[in-house]
Motif scaffolding. Structure first.
Motif, PDB file in Angstrom:
ATOM      1  N   LEU A  22     -19.912 125.458   5.353  1.00 37.03           N
ATOM      2  CA  LEU A  22     -20.893 126.158   5.798  1.00 37.03           C
ATOM      3  C   LEU A  22     -20.531 126.792   7.314  1.00 37.03           C
ATOM      4  O   LEU A  22     -20.076 125.942   8.287  1.00 37.03           O
ATOM      5  N   ASN A  23     -20.625 127.893   7.466  1.00 36.12           N
ATOM      6  CA  ASN A  23     -20.304 128.633   8.651  1.00 36.12           C
ATOM      7  C   ASN A  23     -21.430 128.803   9.642  1.00 36.12           C
ATOM      8  O   ASN A  23     -22.333 129.459   9.078  1.00 36.12           O
ATOM      9  N   ILE A  24     -21.424 128.452  10.725  1.00 35.18           N
ATOM     10  CA  ILE A  24     -22.511 128.566  11.707  1.00 35.18           C
ATOM     11  C   ILE A  24     -21.922 129.481  12.721  1.00 35.18           C
ATOM     12  O   ILE A  24     -20.820 129.337  13.352  1.00 35.18           O
ATOM     13  N   THR A  25     -22.751 130.431  13.232  1.00 35.10           N
ATOM     14  CA  THR A  25     -22.448 131.491  14.174  1.00 35.10           C
ATOM     15  C   THR A  25     -23.500 131.911  15.192  1.00 35.10           C
ATOM     16  O   THR A  25     -24.591 131.913  14.637  1.00 35.10           O
ATOM     17  N   TYR A  26     -23.161 131.799  16.571  1.00 37.59           N
ATOM     18  CA  TYR A  26     -24.324 132.092  17.473  1.00 37.59           C
ATOM     19  C   TYR A  26     -23.724 133.376  18.312  1.00 37.59           C
ATOM     20  O   TYR A  26     -22.565 133.169  18.983  1.00 37.59           O
ATOM     21  N   ASN A  27     -24.396 134.326  18.303  1.00 42.02           N
ATOM     22  CA  ASN A  27     -24.129 135.592  19.237  1.00 42.02           C
ATOM     23  C   ASN A  27     -24.465 135.154  20.683  1.00 42.02           C
ATOM     24  O   ASN A  27     -25.484 135.020  21.132  1.00 42.02           O
ATOM     25  N   TYR A  28     -23.430 135.062  21.567  1.00 44.87           N
ATOM     26  CA  TYR A  28     -23.658 134.719  23.000  1.00 44.87           C
ATOM     27  C   TYR A  28     -22.559 135.339  23.749  1.00 44.87           C
ATOM     28  O   TYR A  28     -21.475 134.848  23.565  1.00 44.87           O
ATOM     29  N   ASN A  29     -23.094 136.283  24.785  1.00 47.74           N
ATOM     30  CA  ASN A  29     -22.115 136.742  25.457  1.00 47.74           C
ATOM     31  C   ASN A  29     -21.485 135.900  26.418  1.00 47.74           C
ATOM     32  O   ASN A  29     -22.163 135.372  27.253  1.00 47.74           O
ATOM     33  N   ASN A  30     -20.005 135.888  26.539  1.00 46.73           N
ATOM     34  CA  ASN A  30     -19.382 135.105  27.470  1.00 46.73           C
ATOM     35  C   ASN A  30     -19.587 133.478  27.504  1.00 46.73           C
ATOM     36  O   ASN A  30     -20.379 133.118  28.519  1.00 46.73           O
ATOM     37  N   CYS A  31     -19.548 132.915  26.560  1.00 44.16           N
ATOM     38  CA  CYS A  31     -20.015 131.507  26.420  1.00 44.16           C
ATOM     39  C   CYS A  31     -18.619 130.830  26.652  1.00 44.16           C
ATOM     40  O   CYS A  31     -18.128 129.956  25.763  1.00 44.16           O
ATOM     41  N   LYS A  32     -18.243 130.787  27.898  1.00 48.48           N
ATOM     42  CA  LYS A  32     -17.056 130.073  28.210  1.00 48.48           C
ATOM     43  C   LYS A  32     -17.436 128.720  28.588  1.00 48.48           C
ATOM     44  O   LYS A  32     -18.452 128.428  28.921  1.00 48.48           O
ATOM     45  N   ASN A  33     -16.602 127.858  28.247  1.00 50.33           N
ATOM     46  CA  ASN A  33     -16.698 126.257  27.934  1.00 50.33           C
ATOM     47  C   ASN A  33     -17.781 125.798  27.035  1.00 50.33           C
ATOM     48  O   ASN A  33     -18.268 124.762  27.299  1.00 50.33           O
ATOM     49  N   CYS A  34     -17.943 126.497  25.985  1.00 51.60           N
ATOM     50  CA  CYS A  34     -18.975 126.277  25.289  1.00 51.60           C
ATOM     51  C   CYS A  34     -18.347 125.708  23.694  1.00 51.60           C
ATOM     52  O   CYS A  34     -17.108 126.265  23.614  1.00 51.60           O
ATOM     53  N   SER A  35     -18.965 125.044  23.005  1.00 51.04           N
ATOM     54  CA  SER A  35     -18.473 124.355  21.544  1.00 51.04           C
ATOM     55  C   SER A  35     -19.693 123.906  20.785  1.00 51.04           C
ATOM     56  O   SER A  35     -20.558 123.502  21.439  1.00 51.04           O
ATOM     57  N   PHE A  36     -19.662 123.828  19.462  1.00 53.40           N
ATOM     58  CA  PHE A  36     -20.560 123.307  18.705  1.00 53.40           C
ATOM     59  C   PHE A  36     -20.296 121.691  18.857  1.00 53.40           C
ATOM     60  O   PHE A  36     -18.980 121.392  18.879  1.00 53.40           O
ATOM     61  N   TYR A  37     -21.292 121.014  18.751  1.00 51.80           N
ATOM     62  CA  TYR A  37     -21.027 119.502  18.787  1.00 51.80           C
ATOM     63  C   TYR A  37     -21.814 118.962  17.846  1.00 51.80           C
ATOM     64  O   TYR A  37     -22.929 119.361  17.304  1.00 51.80           O
ATOM     65  N   LYS A  38     -21.479 117.721  17.115  1.00 52.49           N
ATOM     66  CA  LYS A  38     -22.405 116.903  16.421  1.00 52.49           C
ATOM     67  C   LYS A  38     -22.595 115.771  16.786  1.00 52.49           C
ATOM     68  O   LYS A  38     -22.018 114.997  17.562  1.00 52.49           O
TER      69      LYS A  38
END
Length: 171
Positions: A22-38
């Motif tokens: 399943l692909n999840i996407t979040y539109n967020y401008n300039n999300c430096k140092n971001c990642s999805f976490y479980k």
């Protein structure tokens, strides 16, 4: 340690395996140092592979669980450096550059460790379960000031640098 960009959310059902990710996407401008976490069973967030571009961040989910989009700004930590900066050593005592590295949330990126001794890049071994980096020095160091530069990055791009000198004494 982190900012929550997207509040934790659950993906279900937990009893049926996924045929396709399943692909999840979040539109967020300039999300430096971001990642999805479980969120794992050890009550900690664990980073999952995420692709970041200028306008969005995307991850593939293969299992059910609780997920969130987090932004980490803490730099990795370098400790127990030997040789210590601003110290003096006999040349026979320094055969390796050794230090511990740690990053609690996203973890260390082992491919983004750079060690330079007197402007010469050193190859290194990274032992993840010990958080240890070892770089052998194959040539004998001449007496005088030795310059050392260490740069590391975590898995979301936070960087830490150590730059300094140590002295090799005359024989």
């Amino acid at each position: 340690n982190y900012d929550i960009i997207v509040d934790p959310f659950s993906i279900n059902p937990s009893t049926i395996p996924y045929n396709n990710p399943l692909n999840i996407t979040y539109n967020y401008n300039n999300c430096k140092n971001c990642s999805f976490y479980k969120y794992n069973d050890k009550n900690k967030w664990k980073i999952i592979d995420s692709n970041v571009d200028n306008n969005s961040i995307t991850a593939e989910i293969n299992t059910s669980g609780t997920y969130a989009l987090l932004k980490e700004t803490n730099k990795p930590v370098i400790s127990n450096l030997k040789p210590s900066l601003n110290s003096k050593y006999n040349s026979d005592d320094i055969k390796q550059i050794v230090f511990n590295i740690e990053d609690e949330l996203s973890g260390i990126n082992p491919y983004n460790v750079n060690i330079s001794l007197n402007n010469s890049k050193l190859f290194y071994d990274y032992i993840p379960y010990r958080n240890l980096v070892l770089a052998n020095i194959y040539q004998e160091l001449e007496s005088g000031i030795q310059s050392l530069k260490i740069e590391i990055s975590d898995n979301v791009g936070n960087k830490k640098s150590v730059i300094g000198e140590f002295i090799i004494l005359d024989k």
